[in-house]
Design a protein around this motif. Structure first.
Motif, PDB file in Angstrom:
ATOM      1  N   GLU A  60       0.837  -1.205   0.000  1.00  0.00           N
ATOM      2  CA  GLU A  60       0.000   0.000   0.000  1.00  0.00           C
ATOM      3  C   GLU A  60       0.874   1.258   0.000  1.00  0.00           C
ATOM      4  O   GLU A  60       0.620   2.203  -0.754  1.00  0.00           O
ATOM      5  CB  GLU A  60      -0.925  -0.002   1.211  1.00  0.00           C
ATOM      6  CG  GLU A  60      -1.898   1.152   1.209  1.00  0.00           C
ATOM      7  CD  GLU A  60      -2.869   1.114   2.364  1.00  0.00           C
ATOM      8  OE1 GLU A  60      -3.879   1.832   2.278  1.00  0.00           O
ATOM      9  OE2 GLU A  60      -2.633   0.395   3.365  1.00  0.00           O
ATOM     10  N   LYS A  61       1.916   1.248   0.803  1.00  0.00           N
ATOM     11  CA  LYS A  61       2.832   2.393   0.854  1.00  0.00           C
ATOM     12  C   LYS A  61       3.507   2.620  -0.505  1.00  0.00           C
ATOM     13  O   LYS A  61       3.771   3.753  -0.905  1.00  0.00           O
ATOM     14  CB  LYS A  61       3.886   2.160   1.942  1.00  0.00           C
ATOM     15  CG  LYS A  61       4.783   3.329   2.206  1.00  0.00           C
ATOM     16  CD  LYS A  61       5.723   3.061   3.369  1.00  0.00           C
ATOM     17  CE  LYS A  61       6.617   4.255   3.615  1.00  0.00           C
ATOM     18  NZ  LYS A  61       7.535   4.038   4.726  1.00  0.00           N
ATOM     19  N   GLN A  62       3.758   1.532  -1.232  1.00  0.00           N
ATOM     20  CA  GLN A  62       4.374   1.626  -2.556  1.00  0.00           C
ATOM     21  C   GLN A  62       3.371   2.031  -3.637  1.00  0.00           C
ATOM     22  O   GLN A  62       3.748   2.197  -4.796  1.00  0.00           O
ATOM     23  CB  GLN A  62       5.021   0.286  -2.934  1.00  0.00           C
ATOM     24  CG  GLN A  62       6.212  -0.073  -2.083  1.00  0.00           C
ATOM     25  CD  GLN A  62       6.712  -1.494  -2.336  1.00  0.00           C
ATOM     26  OE1 GLN A  62       6.022  -2.334  -2.916  1.00  0.00           O
ATOM     27  NE2 GLN A  62       7.923  -1.776  -1.883  1.00  0.00           N
ATOM     28  N   GLY A  63       2.103   2.161  -3.270  1.00  0.00           N
ATOM     29  CA  GLY A  63       1.079   2.548  -4.231  1.00  0.00           C
ATOM     30  C   GLY A  63       0.545   1.404  -5.069  1.00  0.00           C
ATOM     31  O   GLY A  63      -0.148   1.629  -6.059  1.00  0.00           O
ATOM     32  N   LEU A  64       0.858   0.169  -4.683  1.00  0.00           N
ATOM     33  CA  LEU A  64       0.423  -0.998  -5.449  1.00  0.00           C
ATOM     34  C   LEU A  64      -0.938  -1.518  -4.992  1.00  0.00           C
ATOM     35  O   LEU A  64      -1.600  -2.260  -5.712  1.00  0.00           O
ATOM     36  CB  LEU A  64       1.479  -2.097  -5.373  1.00  0.00           C
ATOM     37  CG  LEU A  64       2.859  -1.676  -5.885  1.00  0.00           C
ATOM     38  CD1 LEU A  64       3.888  -2.759  -5.616  1.00  0.00           C
ATOM     39  CD2 LEU A  64       2.811  -1.328  -7.367  1.00  0.00           C
ATOM     40  N   LEU A  65      -1.333  -1.134  -3.783  1.00  0.00           N
ATOM     41  CA  LEU A  65      -2.648  -1.466  -3.234  1.00  0.00           C
ATOM     42  C   LEU A  65      -3.292  -0.198  -2.710  1.00  0.00           C
ATOM     43  O   LEU A  65      -2.591   0.743  -2.316  1.00  0.00           O
ATOM     44  CB  LEU A  65      -2.530  -2.450  -2.054  1.00  0.00           C
ATOM     45  CG  LEU A  65      -1.999  -3.849  -2.297  1.00  0.00           C
ATOM     46  CD1 LEU A  65      -1.930  -4.617  -0.982  1.00  0.00           C
ATOM     47  CD2 LEU A  65      -2.854  -4.602  -3.308  1.00  0.00           C
TER      48      LEU A  65
END
Length: 111
Positions: A60-65
């Motif tokens: 989520e932090k990586q923007g993938l979720l």
């Protein structure tokens, strides 16, 4: 190092990245952590909750979720879903997985 410990170490290394891809694929439909653990298990990915939840936060932090809280039921649940960037990464990783699978099959003498 005992043989069974050596095997466990190598299996863990081999499976580590596959869980990321599996999560990105499964979470194209929104779901919450505990249900995701069950789905991963159903598809043959054994993951401990102490491993999964930090992974979900990292993705989520990586923007993938992306995530949203569902408070409609008596127990609030955080639902995760693969983002557009996560979907693109899943497609790339899946393609690479297919190429690796073909390469391993070739090495083993399979067609």
């Amino acid at each position: 190092m005992p043989e069974d410990e050596l095997l466990a170490t190598h299996l863990q290394e081999l499976r580590r990245g596959t869980v990321v891809l599996a999560c990105l694929l499964i979470l194209q439909q929104p779901n919450y952590g505990y249900a995701l653990l069950d789905l991963l298990e159903k598809y043959g990915f054994t993951v401990d909750a102490n491993t999964l939840y930090p992974l979900l936060r990292r993705l989520e932090k990586q923007g993938l979720l992306t995530s949203d809280w569902n408070t409609d039921e008596s127990r609030p649940r955080k639902f995760y879903r693969t983002s557009a960037d996560g979907t693109a990464l899943a497609q790339t990783l899946s393609h690479d997985w297919d190429e690796l699978d073909a390469a391993f099959r070739s090495l083993k003498g399979e067609s």
